[in-house]
Write a protein that holds these residues in place. Structure first.
Motif, short mmCIF file in Angstrom:
data_model
loop_
_atom_site.label_atom_id
_atom_site.label_comp_id
_atom_site.label_asym_id
_atom_site.label_seq_id
_atom_site.Cartn_x
_atom_site.Cartn_y
_atom_site.Cartn_z
N CYS A 80 33.99 1.32 14.81
CA CYS A 80 33.37 2.24 15.75
C CYS A 80 31.94 2.56 15.30
O CYS A 80 31.62 2.53 14.11
CB CYS A 80 34.20 3.52 15.83
N ASP A 82 30.61 5.30 15.16
CA ASP A 82 30.61 6.59 14.47
C ASP A 82 29.90 6.49 13.11
O ASP A 82 30.23 5.62 12.30
CB ASP A 82 32.08 7.04 14.26
N ALA A 104 31.04 1.79 20.00
CA ALA A 104 31.85 3.00 20.18
C ALA A 104 33.28 2.62 20.58
O ALA A 104 33.50 1.83 21.50
CB ALA A 104 31.21 3.89 21.25
N GLY A 105 34.23 3.19 19.86
CA GLY A 105 35.64 2.95 20.16
C GLY A 105 36.14 1.58 19.71
O GLY A 105 37.23 1.16 20.08
N ASN A 106 35.34 0.87 18.89
CA ASN A 106 35.67 -0.50 18.43
C ASN A 106 36.37 -1.33 19.51
O ASN A 106 37.40 -1.97 19.26
CB ASN A 106 36.49 -0.49 17.13
N CYS A 136 38.37 9.80 16.30
CA CYS A 136 37.44 8.96 17.06
C CYS A 136 37.06 9.68 18.37
O CYS A 136 37.92 9.99 19.20
CB CYS A 136 38.06 7.60 17.36
#
Ligand SMILES: [Zn+2]
Length: 325
Positions: A80, A82, A104-106, A136
């Motif tokens: 992600c 992040d 974002a959010g893999n 997440c």
């Protein structure tokens, strides 16, 4: 005269040994098997989580070596975006070790699959990790059905099936527990999307040169919880259609495959595969690298070799001069 012969013999032995050592000089980065790569990642995360990180391969020498010889990462990781999920750091790895995709959010959409294929097929990494993480925001937004703007709805589209499945399988879950379960399902979703849509990845998995695993990183403890391969990997691959290897891979990786399967055709493919990054690396070495830096990257064995040649020549000439007196 006898003494001279002895000195000459010793020097010749030295030269022979030095020459052999030069010929057998190992490359900067060697290829790992999938199991070896997993061991590296697990050991690196253990060091990181327990405060014993050694920060390997982060110096100038490594930077120059990977520029001159090209990158040979041993793992592809999609994580992600992040900022609390720094892939190379949390596995305690350095420059050229991990081919990283951050989104974002893999999620695993077209661009991400293309990037993964570059890592696992073009660069031939033996391991591919889909790394979700606790707390997440992207998964939480979908769980909470948050109002999203811009291009974000198209991004989280990929997370929706995982959240739906979590709600369906565990209607009792709410709040943080629902997010946590959805994070794990989102990892499985990404792996499924990859295997379904990437014949090249499937081919690597099938011939044993690639392991695709899921994992969840705890941003609090720093520990990675390893989920292993997708529990339905065989079913997904069977449903996805034929696997097609689109790239012959690096020479080192081909050697590994050859050792595993003993096929002669691989040798030709490896020869044909003059990869772009190898070519680029040579160009960089020739054009951009200052001469003293290029030399600093070469083995000190060369220096010993030349020194011995000079000594040998000097001894030889001195003896000749003595003989003619
Ligand atoms: Zn996230």
């Amino acid at each position: 005269m006898k003494r001279f012969s002895t000195i000459l013999m010793i020097l010749c032995t030295f030269l022979l040994l030095t020459g052999s050592a030069l010929a057998a000089e190992v490359p900067t980065q060697r290829m790992f098997t999938p199991d070896e790569a997993m061991t590296q990642l697990k050991a690196g995360n253990d060091r990181f989580a327990t405060g014993h990180a050694i920060h390997p391969n982060q110096d100038r020498q490594r930077r120059l070596a990977t520029t001159a010889k090209g990158q040979h990462p041993f793992a592809t990781v999609i994580a992600c975006s992040d900022s609390r999920v720094p892939a190379a750091l949390l596995f305690d790895q350095g420059i050229g070790d991990i081919f990283t995709i951050k989104v974002a959010g893999n999620v695993m959409d077209v661009d991400e699959i293309g990037s993964v294929e570059y890592g696992v097929d073009h660069l031939g990494t033996p391991v591919m990790v889909v790394l979700g993480h606790t707390h997440c925001g992207a998964v939480t937004a979908v769980v909470q059905d948050a109002e999203l703007h811009g291009s974000i709805p198209q991004l989280v589209d990929n997370i929706l099936p995982a959240v739906k499945k979590t709600r369906h399988d565990h209607p009792e879950l709410t709040g943080d527990a629902l997010v946590t379960a959805a994070v794990t399902n989102n990892v499985w979703q990404s792996i499924s999307d990859l295997l379904m849509n990437s014949p090249a990845t499937r081919a690597r998995v099938m011939n044993g040169t690639l392991q695709v695993v899921g994992a969840v990183y705890d941003i609090d403890t720093g520990k990675v919880d390893w989920l292993g391969i997708h529990p339905r990997q065989a079913d997904i691959m069977a449903a996805a259609g034929p696997a097609v290897q689109t790239h012959a891979g690096t020479a080192a990786e081909q050697g590994m495959e050859k050792a595993a399967h003993g096929t002669a055709a691989v040798e030709k493919a490896a020869h044909d595969t003059d990869t772009m990054e190898e070519h680029d690396a040579l160009e960089i070495e020739k054009q951009a690298m200052p001469e003293h830096e290029a030399q600093s990257g070469s083995s000190p064995l060369w220096f010993i070799f030349f020194l011995l040649v000079i000594i040998l020549a000097a001894v030889f000439m001195k003896t000749r001069a003595k003989k003619s007196e």
